[in-house]
Structures are given as C-alpha cells and as structure tokens.
Design a protein around this motif. Structure first.
Motif, PDB file in Angstrom:
ATOM      1  N   SER A  73       0.810  -1.232   0.000  1.00  0.00           N
ATOM      2  CA  SER A  73       0.000   0.000   0.000  1.00  0.00           C
ATOM      3  C   SER A  73       0.836   1.272   0.000  1.00  0.00           C
ATOM      4  O   SER A  73       0.374   2.332   0.437  1.00  0.00           O
ATOM      5  CB  SER A  73      -0.971   0.018   1.201  1.00  0.00           C
ATOM      6  OG  SER A  73      -1.825  -1.101   1.153  1.00  0.00           O
ATOM      7  N   LYS A  74       2.073   1.171  -0.482  1.00  0.00           N
ATOM      8  CA  LYS A  74       2.929   2.354  -0.631  1.00  0.00           C
ATOM      9  C   LYS A  74       2.776   2.849  -2.059  1.00  0.00           C
ATOM     10  O   LYS A  74       3.660   2.695  -2.917  1.00  0.00           O
ATOM     11  CB  LYS A  74       4.374   1.992  -0.306  1.00  0.00           C
ATOM     12  CG  LYS A  74       4.561   1.533   1.134  1.00  0.00           C
ATOM     13  CD  LYS A  74       6.015   1.130   1.406  1.00  0.00           C
ATOM     14  CE  LYS A  74       6.175   0.676   2.852  1.00  0.00           C
ATOM     15  NZ  LYS A  74       7.580   0.255   3.125  1.00  0.00           N
ATOM     16  N   TYR A  75       1.626   3.468  -2.323  1.00  0.00           N
ATOM     17  CA  TYR A  75       1.216   3.758  -3.692  1.00  0.00           C
ATOM     18  C   TYR A  75       2.031   4.877  -4.347  1.00  0.00           C
ATOM     19  O   TYR A  75       2.240   4.855  -5.557  1.00  0.00           O
ATOM     20  CB  TYR A  75      -0.271   4.104  -3.720  1.00  0.00           C
ATOM     21  CG  TYR A  75      -1.134   2.972  -3.234  1.00  0.00           C
ATOM     22  CD1 TYR A  75      -1.293   1.821  -3.987  1.00  0.00           C
ATOM     23  CD2 TYR A  75      -1.797   3.053  -2.009  1.00  0.00           C
ATOM     24  CE1 TYR A  75      -2.077   0.764  -3.545  1.00  0.00           C
ATOM     25  CE2 TYR A  75      -2.584   2.006  -1.552  1.00  0.00           C
ATOM     26  CZ  TYR A  75      -2.725   0.870  -2.320  1.00  0.00           C
ATOM     27  OH  TYR A  75      -3.495  -0.178  -1.883  1.00  0.00           O
ATOM     28  N   SER A  76       2.500   5.822  -3.577  1.00  0.00           N
ATOM     29  CA  SER A  76       3.270   6.925  -4.172  1.00  0.00           C
ATOM     30  C   SER A  76       4.583   6.424  -4.754  1.00  0.00           C
ATOM     31  O   SER A  76       4.953   6.774  -5.884  1.00  0.00           O
ATOM     32  CB  SER A  76       3.540   7.997  -3.121  1.00  0.00           C
ATOM     33  OG  SER A  76       2.332   8.572  -2.669  1.00  0.00           O
ATOM     34  N   CYS A 105      -2.930   3.405  -8.295  1.00  0.00           N
ATOM     35  CA  CYS A 105      -2.042   4.264  -7.499  1.00  0.00           C
ATOM     36  C   CYS A 105      -2.531   5.712  -7.512  1.00  0.00           C
ATOM     37  O   CYS A 105      -2.539   6.387  -6.472  1.00  0.00           O
ATOM     38  CB  CYS A 105      -0.618   4.185  -8.035  1.00  0.00           C
ATOM     39  SG  CYS A 105       0.212   2.605  -7.718  1.00  0.00           S
ATOM     40  N   TYR A 106      -2.928   6.201  -8.674  1.00  0.00           N
ATOM     41  CA  TYR A 106      -3.504   7.551  -8.744  1.00  0.00           C
ATOM     42  C   TYR A 106      -4.750   7.641  -7.853  1.00  0.00           C
ATOM     43  O   TYR A 106      -4.945   8.624  -7.125  1.00  0.00           O
ATOM     44  CB  TYR A 106      -3.885   7.887 -10.185  1.00  0.00           C
ATOM     45  CG  TYR A 106      -2.753   8.349 -11.061  1.00  0.00           C
ATOM     46  CD1 TYR A 106      -1.878   9.355 -10.637  1.00  0.00           C
ATOM     47  CD2 TYR A 106      -2.557   7.810 -12.330  1.00  0.00           C
ATOM     48  CE1 TYR A 106      -0.837   9.784 -11.443  1.00  0.00           C
ATOM     49  CE2 TYR A 106      -1.515   8.242 -13.151  1.00  0.00           C
ATOM     50  CZ  TYR A 106      -0.668   9.227 -12.697  1.00  0.00           C
ATOM     51  OH  TYR A 106       0.354   9.663 -13.503  1.00  0.00           O
ATOM     52  N   ARG A 108      -5.651   5.783  -5.240  1.00  0.00           N
ATOM     53  CA  ARG A 108      -5.360   5.660  -3.807  1.00  0.00           C
ATOM     54  C   ARG A 108      -4.671   6.886  -3.237  1.00  0.00           C
ATOM     55  O   ARG A 108      -4.761   7.142  -2.029  1.00  0.00           O
ATOM     56  CB  ARG A 108      -4.501   4.426  -3.554  1.00  0.00           C
ATOM     57  CG  ARG A 108      -5.202   3.106  -3.874  1.00  0.00           C
ATOM     58  CD  ARG A 108      -6.444   2.926  -3.044  1.00  0.00           C
ATOM     59  NE  ARG A 108      -7.093   1.645  -3.297  1.00  0.00           N
ATOM     60  CZ  ARG A 108      -8.266   1.284  -2.776  1.00  0.00           C
ATOM     61  NH1 ARG A 108      -8.918   2.116  -1.970  1.00  0.00           N
ATOM     62  NH2 ARG A 108      -8.792   0.114  -3.056  1.00  0.00           N
ATOM     63  N   THR A 109      -3.998   7.646  -4.090  1.00  0.00           N
ATOM     64  CA  THR A 109      -3.345   8.869  -3.614  1.00  0.00           C
ATOM     65  C   THR A 109      -4.252  10.093  -3.754  1.00  0.00           C
ATOM     66  O   THR A 109      -3.817  11.216  -3.486  1.00  0.00           O
ATOM     67  CB  THR A 109      -2.033   9.118  -4.382  1.00  0.00           C
ATOM     68  OG1 THR A 109      -2.290   9.109  -5.797  1.00  0.00           O
ATOM     69  CG2 THR A 109      -1.010   8.045  -4.047  1.00  0.00           C
ATOM     70  N   ASP A 111      -5.696  11.361  -6.528  1.00  0.00           N
ATOM     71  CA  ASP A 111      -5.663  12.075  -7.808  1.00  0.00           C
ATOM     72  C   ASP A 111      -6.711  11.439  -8.724  1.00  0.00           C
ATOM     73  O   ASP A 111      -6.396  10.652  -9.623  1.00  0.00           O
ATOM     74  CB  ASP A 111      -4.268  11.976  -8.425  1.00  0.00           C
ATOM     75  CG  ASP A 111      -4.110  12.874  -9.648  1.00  0.00           C
ATOM     76  OD1 ASP A 111      -5.120  13.453 -10.096  1.00  0.00           O
ATOM     77  OD2 ASP A 111      -2.974  12.996 -10.159  1.00  0.00           O
TER      78      ASP A 111
END
Length: 357
Positions: A73-76, A105-106, A108-109, A111
């Motif tokens: 879960s380290k999406y960045s 990833c976008y 989850r962050t 964006d």
C-alpha cells in the motif's frame, strides 16, 4: 542486495536500545538521542536503496519492486516505479496490468482526475483484460469522490451517475452493486439539494417572480425530491410577496395566482408543517380580494413603466379622461393633424415639379 544494509542498521538500533535500557536515568537523554540518530540512519539507508534502484536498477527489478510496494500500500513510491517501466513493457503481456496498477495508485493517492483518464484509456485499449471490471469500478468511483458539494458545480455528479449506471448495467451481479447503489442515491440527493438551493436563492434575494419560475422548474425536473413540500410552500410565499409588493393594477390577479398555488400546496400536503403560515397568507389574499371584488380592476391606471412591478400602490389613482372635459386639447390635436396633412401635400407637389396656387 537491497536489504543487507537496512538489516545491519536494524541490528545497530537494537544494540543502542539495549544500552539505553541498562543505563542510569542521568544518561538516558544521551542514549535516546543515539536511538533517534540510529533511526534516522535506518530511514536514510532504506531511502538510498530506493533511489539507487531508480537510478541504476534494471526494468525487471523496478517492476518487481513496484509490485512489492503496491502490495504494501505504498502507492506513491509504487507509482513512480510503474511509470518508469510503463513504456518499456507497453507491448508486452504486462502492459494491461501496469496501466491498471498506475490507475489504482492515482486513485489511492487521491488524484481522481488522473485515475479517471488512466482507466478511461485502459477501457479503450484493453477491452478483454481480466482487470476490465475492476478498472470500470474505479473509473466510476473516482468521479463519485470528485463530485462537489451541492453549493458548487455538479458536472462531475452527472458524469459519476452515468458511469455508475453503465457499470451496473454491464455487471448486474457484481458484489460491488450495493456500494454503488448507495453512491448513486447520494449523488441524486446532491442534485436535489442543488436545484433546491438555486431556486430558493431567488426567493431569498427578493426576486419573487423569478423564484416562482425557478421553484416550479425544480419540481418538474426532480418530482421525487425530498424538498418537494418546501418548494411548493415557497411558491405560495413567492406569489404572496410578489402580489403584496406589486402595483395596484396587478395585485388582484397576482393574489388569485397565489390562491391557486395555495390550493395546490394543501391538496398535496394537507398536514404540512407550513400549513399555518400558508393559511395566514391565504387569509390576507382573501381579505384583499373581498375588499375590491366589486371594483373594476381595469379602471386603475398607472403612469409608470409596466416592468416596474414592486412600487407603492398608493401612488396610483383612478382617473377618467373624456372629450367633454378637455375640449381645448381636442381642438389643438385636430389642428396639428391638419397641419401635418398640409405639409405632406406640399412636399408631394414639390417632388412632381408643380406649385400650389
């Protein structure tokens, strides 16, 4: 080779911690600072491995590390590595999975704009991918999260409702159906609130005639709105205020319009919480109409422009003008008309090259 250094730093941290727990309290602060320094070194060491991978790692190593970070879960960080290898694997079997992971990833962050664009491209390029259903779910969900509050523009709300509707029609047995149905109800409520607030604004600022139109439009557009009762009541209020502040010539008809709105309101909501206020306005209108019911409303004239509705009715008085009352004005009018005809005749003869004898 990327985990040897962090493990060594971790052992160093453990040694420092044991030393701190066995020392007197007078030197505890010193050892705590050592622990902080060790933790900082550990963090730097782990970051240096990630940065080294970005600069010098192979595409395969970057892909494997991106998957690892994604599962943690380290999406960045995962996003950066996936973007690094996206072009390299664009024509491989991993192309659809990498594009999908980038979209997640976008998402989850936070964006949602970029995730929407990513998943929309994914739907167009990989119509048979095993990730397609999940991609369309994220596509619809992203628009839901980017939808504004009722006070703001609702463009994304309409797009989100359309995307959710398309997903539910394509995957009617999806296990995400209940979640999306709740989102759909929430989006529809935002549209109800938006229409209500927009219409009520005209009433709040005193544009009562425009308020009647806006309130009626809100009911027609969303007949099942939970604001329907208040909208109907505000129509009654708008008619009442519009009639009360109108010129005398137009008050009678506008009070009649107010009564029509009142009957519509109480027919649908006879036990409404607004019934008492509506009854009071109806009684006021009835009193006015009973007072002037024997008068001819056409006898009242006004010298102001008809567009100026909200003026003091006391400035208007009924008047009657007849030829018998003003004989001199009629004679002057006839004389001016004869002079105009004479001038037209002279101009016509001059144009034909003749002179009047």
């Amino acid at each position: 080779k990327y985990v040897i250094l962090p493990i060594g730093r971790l052992r160093l941290l453990c040694v420092v911690f044991r030393m701190a727990t066995k020392t007197p309290k007078t030197t505890m602060k010193v050892h705590l600072s050592k622990i902080f320094i060790a933790a900082t070194l550990l963090l730097i060491a782990s970051c240096s491995g990630y940065n080294k991978l970005l600069r010098h790692g192979s595409s395969e190593d970057k892909y494997e590390k991106a998957l690892e970070l994604y599962n943690e879960s380290k999406y960045s960080k995962a996003l950066v590595l996936f973007k690094e290898v996206e072009t390299i694997f664009s024509h491989s079997e991993r192309a659809d999975s990498i594009m999908f992971y980038i979209g997640v990833c976008y998402f989850r962050t936070g964006d949602y704009v970029s995730s929407g664009e990513q998943f929309n491209t994914f739907r167009e390029q990989f119509g048979r991918s095993p990730f397609l259903e999940e991609a369309e779910y994220y596509f619809a969900k992203g628009f839901y999260y980017s939808s504004s509050e009722p006070e703001n523009d609702q463009t994304n709300t309409h797009v989100a409702m359309q995307a959710i509707g398309e997903y539910l029609s394509r995957y009617p047995n999806s296990h995400k159906k209940e979640d999306l149905m709740e989102n759909l109800l929430d989006l529809r409520q935002r549209l109800y609130d938006k229409a209500y607030l927009n219409a009520k604004l005209y009433y709040d600022i005193g544009y009562y005639n425009s308020a009647v139109t806006a309130l009626n439009n809100a009911i027609k557009r969303y007949p099942d709105s939970n604001h329907r009762e208040e909208l109907l009541f505000l129509i009654v209020c708008s008619h009442y205020e519009f009639a009360k502040n109108s010129v005398a010539l137009k008050q009678r008809q506008r009070y009649l319009d107010m009564q029509d709105a009142y009957y519509t309101f109480i027919e649908e909501y006879p036990e409404s919480i607004y019934r008492k206020d509506a009854d009071k306005m109806f009684d006021d209108a009835k009193t006015f109409l009973d007072k002037f019911k024997d008068e001819d409303p056409g006898a009242v004239t006004t010298a102001v422009d008809e567009d100026t509705d909200q003026v003091n009715a006391s400035t208007f008085t009924p008047t009657e003008k007849t030829d018998q009352d003003q004989p001199s004005k009629k004679k002057d009018k006839d004389k001016r008309q004869k002079e105009k005809k004479s001038k037209k005749s002279d101009n016509s003869e001059a144009e034909n090259g003749t002179e009047k004898e």
